[in-house]
Design an enzyme around this catalytic site. Sequence first.
Site, PDB file in Angstrom:
ATOM      1  N   CYS A 167       0.838  -1.200   0.000  1.00  0.00           N
ATOM      2  CA  CYS A 167       0.000   0.000   0.000  1.00  0.00           C
ATOM      3  C   CYS A 167       0.874   1.252   0.000  1.00  0.00           C
ATOM      4  CB  CYS A 167      -0.951   0.007   1.200  1.00  0.00           C
ATOM      5  SG  CYS A 167      -2.403  -1.064   0.987  1.00  0.00           S
ATOM      6  N   ASP A 171      10.484  -6.491  -8.814  1.00  0.00           N
ATOM      7  CA  ASP A 171      10.830  -7.100  -7.524  1.00  0.00           C
ATOM      8  C   ASP A 171      12.249  -6.679  -7.136  1.00  0.00           C
ATOM      9  OD1 ASP A 171       9.619  -9.848  -5.901  1.00  0.00           O
ATOM     10  OD2 ASP A 171      11.674  -9.214  -5.504  1.00  0.00           O
ATOM     11  N   GLY A 199       4.272 -19.525   1.672  1.00  0.00           N
ATOM     12  CA  GLY A 199       5.488 -18.714   1.643  1.00  0.00           C
ATOM     13  C   GLY A 199       5.248 -17.240   1.395  1.00  0.00           C
ATOM     14  N   THR A 220       5.169 -13.502   2.055  1.00  0.00           N
ATOM     15  CA  THR A 220       5.866 -12.656   3.033  1.00  0.00           C
ATOM     16  C   THR A 220       5.268 -11.258   3.126  1.00  0.00           C
ATOM     17  OG1 THR A 220       7.513 -11.961   1.397  1.00  0.00           O
ATOM     18  CG2 THR A 220       8.030 -13.902   2.737  1.00  0.00           C
ATOM     19  N   HIS A 266      -0.282  -8.483   1.121  1.00  0.00           N
ATOM     20  CA  HIS A 266      -1.105  -7.712   0.176  1.00  0.00           C
ATOM     21  C   HIS A 266      -1.024  -8.515  -1.119  1.00  0.00           C
ATOM     22  CE1 HIS A 266      -2.306  -3.556  -1.613  1.00  0.00           C
ATOM     23  NE2 HIS A 266      -2.361  -4.450  -2.609  1.00  0.00           N
ATOM     24  N   HIS A 304      -0.499 -10.258  -4.448  1.00  0.00           N
ATOM     25  CA  HIS A 304       0.363  -9.877  -5.570  1.00  0.00           C
ATOM     26  C   HIS A 304       0.678 -11.110  -6.406  1.00  0.00           C
ATOM     27  CE1 HIS A 304       2.936 -10.844  -2.117  1.00  0.00           C
ATOM     28  NE2 HIS A 304       3.804 -11.351  -2.984  1.00  0.00           N
ATOM     29  N   HIS A 325       3.562 -12.639  -9.003  1.00  0.00           N
ATOM     30  CA  HIS A 325       4.914 -12.544  -9.535  1.00  0.00           C
ATOM     31  C   HIS A 325       4.844 -12.882 -11.026  1.00  0.00           C
ATOM     32  CE1 HIS A 325       7.051 -12.837  -5.495  1.00  0.00           C
ATOM     33  NE2 HIS A 325       5.858 -13.302  -5.176  1.00  0.00           N
TER      34      HIS A 325
HETATM   35  P1  AMP Z   1       5.948 -13.094  -1.464  1.00  0.00           P
HETATM   36  O1  AMP Z   1       7.042 -13.867  -0.801  1.00  0.00           O
HETATM   37  O2  AMP Z   1       5.183 -13.860  -2.492  1.00  0.00           O
HETATM   38  O3  AMP Z   1       5.041 -12.414  -0.450  1.00  0.00           O
HETATM   39  O4  AMP Z   1       6.667 -11.967  -2.305  1.00  0.00           O
HETATM   40  C1  AMP Z   1       7.087 -10.754  -1.775  1.00  0.00           C
HETATM   41  C2  AMP Z   1       8.077 -10.199  -2.755  1.00  0.00           C
HETATM   42  O5  AMP Z   1       8.225  -8.806  -2.493  1.00  0.00           O
HETATM   43  C3  AMP Z   1       9.479 -10.807  -2.677  1.00  0.00           C
HETATM   44  O6  AMP Z   1       9.799 -11.400  -3.930  1.00  0.00           O
HETATM   45  C4  AMP Z   1      10.380  -9.610  -2.343  1.00  0.00           C
HETATM   46  O7  AMP Z   1      11.613  -9.671  -3.014  1.00  0.00           O
HETATM   47  C5  AMP Z   1       9.539  -8.445  -2.816  1.00  0.00           C
HETATM   48  N1  AMP Z   1       9.800  -7.173  -2.152  1.00  0.00           N
HETATM   49  C6  AMP Z   1       9.897  -6.950  -0.823  1.00  0.00           C
HETATM   50  N2  AMP Z   1      10.094  -5.642  -0.588  1.00  0.00           N
HETATM   51  C7  AMP Z   1      10.126  -5.017  -1.793  1.00  0.00           C
HETATM   52  C8  AMP Z   1      10.300  -3.670  -2.228  1.00  0.00           C
HETATM   53  N3  AMP Z   1      10.487  -2.654  -1.358  1.00  0.00           N
HETATM   54  N4  AMP Z   1      10.281  -3.419  -3.558  1.00  0.00           N
HETATM   55  C9  AMP Z   1      10.111  -4.423  -4.442  1.00  0.00           C
HETATM   56  N5  AMP Z   1       9.924  -5.703  -4.104  1.00  0.00           N
HETATM   57  C10 AMP Z   1       9.937  -6.007  -2.804  1.00  0.00           C
HETATM   58 ZN    ZN Z   2      -1.848  -3.272   1.265  1.00  0.00          ZN
END
Ligand code: AMP
Ligand code: ZN
Length: 113
Positions: free
Chosen positions: A7, A30, A92, A94, A97, A99, A101
Amino acid sequence: MDNCLFCKIIAGDIPSTKVYEDEYVFAFRDINPVAPVHVLVVPKQHIPCADAVDSSNSLYVAKCFEAIAKIAKAEGLENGYRVINNCGEDGGQTVMHLHFHLIGGTDLGIAIR
Ligand code: AMP
Ligand code: ZN
């Protein structure tokens, strides 16, 4: 949502490398790419995870997939790509929100999931 990383990125409060934006969707690179193209495609509405998708917010999911097709073309992924969603602790996820990939730019085989 307060304290949600994505957000804050959507709002421009945290910098990102934007690749696409419309009324429903924000997409950016990413920070830790696993392939030459690794874009996160994010609905502008705070939906925590795939498990929270329902008829009240599924338009945002559809718009994410419309955006994925556009971004893939813009990124030259005519040979194919992978779309991944991690959901919840066992999945997995992290960042809580929703998203997707968008990963490509190389032969992914079965090594990157
Ligand atoms: P997930 O593990 O599916 O929740 O993916 C979260 C993704 O967000 C990971 O691939 C991280 O590398 C990416 N990520 C975390 N912080 C940032 C950021 N500030 N800008 C871009 N990507 C990010
Ligand atoms: Zn959010």
